[in-house]
Design a protein around this motif. Structure first.
Motif, PDB file in Angstrom:
ATOM      1  N   ALA A  21      31.774  36.873  41.229  1.00  0.00           N
ATOM      2  CA  ALA A  21      33.250  36.966  41.504  1.00  0.00           C
ATOM      3  C   ALA A  21      33.653  38.340  41.386  1.00  0.00           C
ATOM      4  O   ALA A  21      34.496  38.982  42.335  1.00  0.00           O
ATOM      5  N   VAL A  22      33.119  39.021  40.355  1.00  0.00           N
ATOM      6  CA  VAL A  22      33.695  40.542  40.182  1.00  0.00           C
ATOM      7  C   VAL A  22      32.978  41.359  41.398  1.00  0.00           C
ATOM      8  O   VAL A  22      33.430  42.151  42.039  1.00  0.00           O
ATOM      9  N   LEU A  23      31.813  40.841  41.920  1.00  0.00           N
ATOM     10  CA  LEU A  23      30.994  41.492  42.827  1.00  0.00           C
ATOM     11  C   LEU A  23      31.908  41.508  44.156  1.00  0.00           C
ATOM     12  O   LEU A  23      32.105  42.253  45.056  1.00  0.00           O
ATOM     13  N   ALA A  24      32.235  40.166  44.328  1.00  0.00           N
ATOM     14  CA  ALA A  24      33.094  39.718  45.602  1.00  0.00           C
ATOM     15  C   ALA A  24      34.420  40.474  45.669  1.00  0.00           C
ATOM     16  O   ALA A  24      34.997  40.897  46.772  1.00  0.00           O
ATOM     17  N   LEU A  25      34.964  40.439  44.440  1.00  0.00           N
ATOM     18  CA  LEU A  25      36.418  41.487  44.168  1.00  0.00           C
ATOM     19  C   LEU A  25      36.142  42.468  44.684  1.00  0.00           C
ATOM     20  O   LEU A  25      37.033  43.267  44.993  1.00  0.00           O
TER      21      LEU A  25
ATOM     22  N   ALA B 166      41.954  27.892  42.453  1.00  0.00           N
ATOM     23  CA  ALA B 166      43.281  27.757  43.083  1.00  0.00           C
ATOM     24  C   ALA B 166      43.714  29.074  43.614  1.00  0.00           C
ATOM     25  O   ALA B 166      44.191  29.140  44.906  1.00  0.00           O
ATOM     26  N   VAL B 167      43.501  30.112  42.815  1.00  0.00           N
ATOM     27  CA  VAL B 167      44.001  31.566  43.272  1.00  0.00           C
ATOM     28  C   VAL B 167      43.316  31.812  44.182  1.00  0.00           C
ATOM     29  O   VAL B 167      43.618  32.461  45.526  1.00  0.00           O
ATOM     30  N   SER B 168      41.707  31.804  44.413  1.00  0.00           N
ATOM     31  CA  SER B 168      40.868  32.410  45.256  1.00  0.00           C
ATOM     32  C   SER B 168      41.266  31.385  46.777  1.00  0.00           C
ATOM     33  O   SER B 168      41.337  31.835  47.873  1.00  0.00           O
ATOM     34  N   ALA B 169      41.532  30.129  46.815  1.00  0.00           N
ATOM     35  CA  ALA B 169      41.961  29.154  47.877  1.00  0.00           C
ATOM     36  C   ALA B 169      43.253  29.622  48.546  1.00  0.00           C
ATOM     37  O   ALA B 169      43.197  29.707  49.716  1.00  0.00           O
TER      38      ALA B 169
ATOM     39  N   SER C 297      44.793  38.349  45.049  1.00  0.00           N
ATOM     40  CA  SER C 297      43.157  39.037  44.931  1.00  0.00           C
ATOM     41  C   SER C 297      43.313  39.683  43.817  1.00  0.00           C
ATOM     42  O   SER C 297      42.361  39.856  43.014  1.00  0.00           O
ATOM     43  N   MET C 298      44.321  40.608  43.640  1.00  0.00           N
ATOM     44  CA  MET C 298      44.293  41.671  42.413  1.00  0.00           C
ATOM     45  C   MET C 298      44.248  41.258  41.152  1.00  0.00           C
ATOM     46  O   MET C 298      43.503  41.269  40.228  1.00  0.00           O
ATOM     47  N   PRO C 299      45.219  40.191  40.786  1.00  0.00           N
ATOM     48  CA  PRO C 299      45.139  39.491  39.559  1.00  0.00           C
ATOM     49  C   PRO C 299      43.909  38.631  39.295  1.00  0.00           C
ATOM     50  O   PRO C 299      43.644  38.214  38.244  1.00  0.00           O
ATOM     51  N   LEU C 300      43.287  38.233  40.372  1.00  0.00           N
ATOM     52  CA  LEU C 300      42.089  37.380  40.185  1.00  0.00           C
ATOM     53  C   LEU C 300      41.060  38.181  39.563  1.00  0.00           C
ATOM     54  O   LEU C 300      40.155  37.720  38.692  1.00  0.00           O
ATOM     55  N   TYR C 301      41.200  39.620  39.720  1.00  0.00           N
ATOM     56  CA  TYR C 301      40.041  40.254  38.928  1.00  0.00           C
ATOM     57  C   TYR C 301      40.370  40.119  37.325  1.00  0.00           C
ATOM     58  O   TYR C 301      39.285  39.846  36.542  1.00  0.00           O
ATOM     59  N   SER C 302      41.438  40.226  36.862  1.00  0.00           N
ATOM     60  CA  SER C 302      41.750  40.065  35.369  1.00  0.00           C
ATOM     61  C   SER C 302      41.490  38.640  35.188  1.00  0.00           C
ATOM     62  O   SER C 302      40.865  38.320  33.895  1.00  0.00           O
ATOM     63  N   LEU C 303      41.501  37.828  36.124  1.00  0.00           N
ATOM     64  CA  LEU C 303      41.434  36.485  35.574  1.00  0.00           C
ATOM     65  C   LEU C 303      40.168  36.158  35.385  1.00  0.00           C
ATOM     66  O   LEU C 303      39.545  35.361  34.402  1.00  0.00           O
TER      67      LEU C 303
ATOM     68  N   PHE D 157      41.534  40.516  58.121  1.00  0.00           N
ATOM     69  CA  PHE D 157      41.904  39.237  57.330  1.00  0.00           C
ATOM     70  C   PHE D 157      40.647  38.289  57.274  1.00  0.00           C
ATOM     71  O   PHE D 157      41.014  37.644  56.072  1.00  0.00           O
ATOM     72  N   ALA D 158      40.205  38.054  58.018  1.00  0.00           N
ATOM     73  CA  ALA D 158      39.217  37.052  58.186  1.00  0.00           C
ATOM     74  C   ALA D 158      38.169  37.378  57.197  1.00  0.00           C
ATOM     75  O   ALA D 158      37.740  36.502  56.384  1.00  0.00           O
ATOM     76  N   PHE D 159      37.860  38.854  57.012  1.00  0.00           N
ATOM     77  CA  PHE D 159      36.824  39.074  55.941  1.00  0.00           C
ATOM     78  C   PHE D 159      37.357  38.857  54.581  1.00  0.00           C
ATOM     79  O   PHE D 159      36.489  38.175  53.661  1.00  0.00           O
ATOM     80  N   CYS D 160      38.381  39.250  54.398  1.00  0.00           N
ATOM     81  CA  CYS D 160      39.009  39.062  53.124  1.00  0.00           C
ATOM     82  C   CYS D 160      39.134  37.400  52.751  1.00  0.00           C
ATOM     83  O   CYS D 160      38.961  37.104  51.434  1.00  0.00           O
TER      84      CYS D 160
END
Length: 435
Positions: A206-210, A268-271, A301-307, A356-359
């Motif tokens: 997940a860190v790599l993807a973010l 949930a956040v990723s979805a 996406s940004m808070p997902l890193y902390s999560l 947008f599709a890539f992200c």
């Protein structure tokens, strides 16, 4: 928080000036590069160069500080940043911009490390968490203000580049005139990426993807806006919306993560972030809907890193958290270096809508992998999880290790309060989940 601001406002003010300059340069170069005739792939390589320099600096800056000291490192590299932004409009060449972006990324990382060292030194155990929160707010606020500043002068001229140079130069004063004697700088022995992956496959992937997502947001959002023929004002609103979303949702997501299964929240956040990517694709050239998609996407996406970092900490012993920061930084940096060129090449072949599709696809992949990982081992109970601590994807080793210290202190305070009661009043256990 008021005490923290009173003690560190010169440092935080200097950081905000740096962030305004940094936030402005990422968007400005994307727009100016399109004006100069650079294609999307060339611009993506230029944008990724920043993250390459940042990643290298994270490794070598500690040695530089040990040899020449904090003040000299800060002054030298901030001066180089200031000089580079005078040269960007003077040398509109892809190779020259690529080299200068490496230098800018390297230098920004170095000055962040110095500034974060002083902020960390100025805080004690009771205020460190608040100081880091204030630092993160200043970072995001600086990037948001930078987008408004984009409208202050024509992007075709020199003025905005001079503004960046002046802002970085002005950041010297509050930082260098207010600091106490330079703190002793040290870093913890790093955990290898393999060891970190064995501890938490989901955390590392997940860190790599973010990292890929962050390089798209920070480096390519301006390129996307120019390719979609947005006006400068629209681009500033679009990019600003990403970071407004991040600032608005960081703490609510953190509060929720301390009260539920973090793996479910990651899904949930990723979805939702993937859904925002789909919304951006469907928006076409309808700007209002693009801005809404950017706001939602940034807010996820940004808070997902902390999560994800909090989830990763749930599987680490306290004495492993600081050492894990090296692996986290490396994985995130590799994702950032690879993400922008991959997106740029795809935009060049298919069209700018791929942004947008890539992200969305990257965040969708995180959600799917999190679902898979949830079948591979049990979820830690709430009393075994570590407290949430906000941090941005561009954090340096100093910020990551300081965040680890805050998490450890909060965990120990919680385990020792109310005779072992957890956040919801249930008996708390002492053991961490097994790796």
């Amino acid at each position: 928080m008021l005490i923290v601001l009173r003690n560190t406002w010169p440092l935080l003010g200097g950081v905000m000036l740096l962030m305004i300059g940094n936030g402005l340069q990422g968007t400005l170069l994307g727009i100016r590069g399109a004006i100069e005739g650079f294609d999307s792939f060339a611009l993506s390589l230029i944008m990724s160069a920043y993250f390459l320099g940042f990643l290298v600096a994270a490794r070598v800056t500690p040695d530089l500080i040990a040899r020449v000291g904090h003040v000299r490192v800060f002054a030298a590299f901030a001066s180089i940043i200031s000089a580079c932004f005078i040269l960007f409009p003077a040398i509109p060449n892809e190779v020259a911009w690529f080299v200068m972006r490496i230098m800018v990324g390297f230098c920004f990382c170095a000055v962040y490390i110095v500034a974060e060292s002083w902020i960390n030194e100025a805080a004690d155990n009771e205020t460190r968490g608040k100081a880091l929160s204030a630092y993160m707010i200043m970072q995001l606020s600086g990037i948001i203000l930078a987008q408004a500043l984009l409208n202050a002068a024509p992007v075709e001229g020199y003025i905005l580049f001079i503004v960046i140079s002046v802002l970085v130069s002005l950041s010297f004063a509050p930082i260098l005139l207010s600091v106490s004697p330079a703190p002793v700088f040290s870093t913890t022995k790093r955990m290898t990426l393999r060891q970190l992956y064995d501890t938490s496959p989901l955390g590392v992937m997940a860190v790599l993807a973010l990292g890929m997502v962050f390089s798209a947001c920070f480096g390519m959002s301006g390129v996307y806006g120019a390719a979609m023929e947005m006006s400068v004002a629209q681009i500033s609103i679009f990019v600003g919306a990403i970071y407004v979303g991040a600032l608005a949702t960081q703490y609510p997501i953190g509060w929720i993560s301390d009260r539920m299964d973090r793996r479910v929240l990651i899904i949930a956040v990723s979805a939702v972030g993937a859904g925002a990517g789909l919304l951006g694709v469907l928006a076409g050239d309808w700007f209002a809907l693009q801005a809404v998609a950017a706001l939602i996407f940034g807010g996820m996406s940004m808070p997902l890193y902390s999560l994800v970092l909090s989830y990763l900490n749930d599987y680490l012993q306290h004495d492993e958290m600081a050492s894990a920061s090296g692996g986290v930084l490396f994985a995130n940096g590799i994702g950032a270096v690879v993400g922008a060129p991959l997106l740029g090449a795809t935009m060049e072949l298919v069209g700018p809508w791929v942004f947008f599709a890539f992200c969305g696809v990257v965040l969708g992949a995180v959600a799917v992998y999190a679902v898979y990982r949830s079948t591979q081992r049990p979820t830690p109970s709430l009393e075994e999880t570590t407290p949430f601590a906000p941090v941005l994807p561009q954090a340096t080793p100093v910020a990551l290790e300081a965040t680890s210290e805050v998490v450890i202190e909060l965990s120990e305070a919680e385990s020792g309060s109310d005779i072992g009661a957890d956040r919801d009043g249930k008996p708390a256990g002492d053991a961490r989940p097994a790796a």
